[in-house]
Scaffold this motif. Sequence first.
Motif, short mmCIF file in Angstrom:
data_model
loop_
_atom_site.label_atom_id
_atom_site.label_comp_id
_atom_site.label_asym_id
_atom_site.label_seq_id
_atom_site.Cartn_x
_atom_site.Cartn_y
_atom_site.Cartn_z
N GLN A 157 0.83 -1.21 0.00
CA GLN A 157 0.00 0.00 0.00
C GLN A 157 0.86 1.25 0.00
O GLN A 157 0.57 2.23 -0.70
CB GLN A 157 -0.94 -0.01 1.21
N ALA A 163 2.30 1.65 -3.42
CA ALA A 163 1.28 2.13 -4.36
C ALA A 163 1.07 3.63 -4.24
O ALA A 163 0.82 4.31 -5.25
CB ALA A 163 -0.03 1.38 -4.12
N ASN A 217 -8.20 1.92 -11.24
CA ASN A 217 -7.80 0.77 -10.44
C ASN A 217 -9.03 -0.11 -10.21
O ASN A 217 -9.99 0.32 -9.57
CB ASN A 217 -7.23 1.26 -9.10
N LEU A 252 -6.36 5.98 -11.84
CA LEU A 252 -5.00 5.48 -11.64
C LEU A 252 -3.98 6.30 -12.41
O LEU A 252 -2.96 6.70 -11.87
CB LEU A 252 -4.93 4.01 -12.07
N LEU A 260 -2.05 -2.89 -9.86
CA LEU A 260 -2.85 -1.67 -9.86
C LEU A 260 -3.65 -1.53 -11.15
O LEU A 260 -4.80 -1.06 -11.14
CB LEU A 260 -1.95 -0.45 -9.68
N ASP A 261 -3.08 -1.94 -12.24
CA ASP A 261 -3.67 -1.76 -13.56
C ASP A 261 -4.78 -2.77 -13.84
O ASP A 261 -5.81 -2.43 -14.43
CB ASP A 261 -2.57 -1.91 -14.62
N LEU A 265 -3.71 -6.11 -3.19
CA LEU A 265 -2.42 -5.75 -2.62
C LEU A 265 -2.06 -6.58 -1.39
O LEU A 265 -0.95 -6.50 -0.89
CB LEU A 265 -2.39 -4.26 -2.25
#
Length: 497
Positions: free
Chosen positions: A10, A13, A41, A48, A107-108, A334
């Motif tokens: 996290q 990110a 996201n 994002l 994330l993507d 995550l």
Amino acid sequence: MSTKTLADWQQAAQAIQIDGRAFINGERVNAASGATRTTYNPANGQALAEVANCDASDADRAVAIARATFESGEWSGMAASDRKMVLVRWAELIEKHADELALLETLDVGKPIADTVDVDVPSAVRTTRWTGEAIDKVYEQISPTRGSSLGLITRMPLGVVAAIVPWNFPLSTTAWKLAPALATGNSVILKPASNTPLTALRIADLAIEAGLPKGALHVLPGPGGSLGEHIAMHADIDGLTFTGSTPVGKQLMVYSGQSNLKRIFLELGGKSPNIVFPDADLEKAASAAALAVYYNGGQTCTAGTRLIVQESIHDAFVEQVIEAAKGWAPGNPLDPNTAMGPMVDQSQCQTVMDYVEIAKNEGANLAYGGNTVMADTGGHYHEPTIFSGVNNQMRIAQEEVFGPVLSVIPFKDADDAVAIANDSIYGLAGAVWSQNINTAHKVAERVRVGTMGINNYFGGDITVPFGGFKESGNGRDKSMHAFEDYTELKTTWIEFD
């Protein structure tokens, strides 16, 4: 395997810097129009990145540079042993940046970080390194001619190759395309899926750092409709490789015929059969059945979405699969303990929901799941779902859902199992489970798919080819067979005095 915790990921990110610009001639650039597209996201629905939204003018520029680079021989004329070293260095850089790439992919796409760390990034590294190492082991041929003649059979690069890759495995699929296309000396135009372009763009940076000539690789994020069509119709592109849906693959073949007959290689949809006999190791088969359909949230072309089970064990085996499915509850991608993340977007989640209703209306028995979950996160999560007693003629058994939905279909005997397995427009993958080697091998041989597992699912590695029969496509990714897709055979006939 990473030792990072949820808190570590996290924090990473929050800190990551994302560059969404296109990659043309070795540099990050904005789209010529200046247009961008916001990506989101899937885990929380939040914005994002702003990504370049390329169009025909960007493609034309990239193709012109790719063609000039190819004709110059800077890459195409380089010794195979030297191209090898560029790819090996590239693999090393991908490995060096593994955590960054894994995080971008999570994330993507919404993939669990445990998968991107342990599967997706290592797959890209292995593909790139192995392909590089293999390219200078490819020997050409001399035909058996009379003494006054010499027939040389050589492989030449196609020229400029376009690669259009999907959103479900952006990094590993991109590596499957780029490594053999570049290793054989082509220049490449890569169009990642418009909603998941981040790792493709980042590894292009690393390719230049590894020594790839600037004009040999270009990455153009943009819409599949307009940009994809322009690329497929482009008269100065010699070949196109695509992984995605069967309808789009069919349209790309039409574009080839309408333009310059560029060679088209397609890896398309699937509705893969997973056949279980009573003499199998049922505990292992049930665990694998859950893996086969819930890995990556079922957003996998090879997903074993048709579980074909002998009638005598159907009900009991469904219960075993339900128990296995409980280990695939969706969670924060995550979190290293999460096995299944969200659907890639709301549209895909809605598609899954629609098919659940279709199955109910067709009379399938909802044995487990069937609902969206974790709505409070803002993400697009759907729980593992199982329909039992399915008839193979139902839409839920014939159409690709691309989500965590399993159809369990009973069969009478081996002939019936094979008939059900082959009763599909697709032919990508499958598996058979039996301790009897005669049964297992005979059934595996008769099922018309490109990859068939015996007492395993998702088997294989970079050393074996991957692709499908029927409407699952043509051509092959992975292994040395992939080189055939990116080269032309040339005969040179010499007569001696």
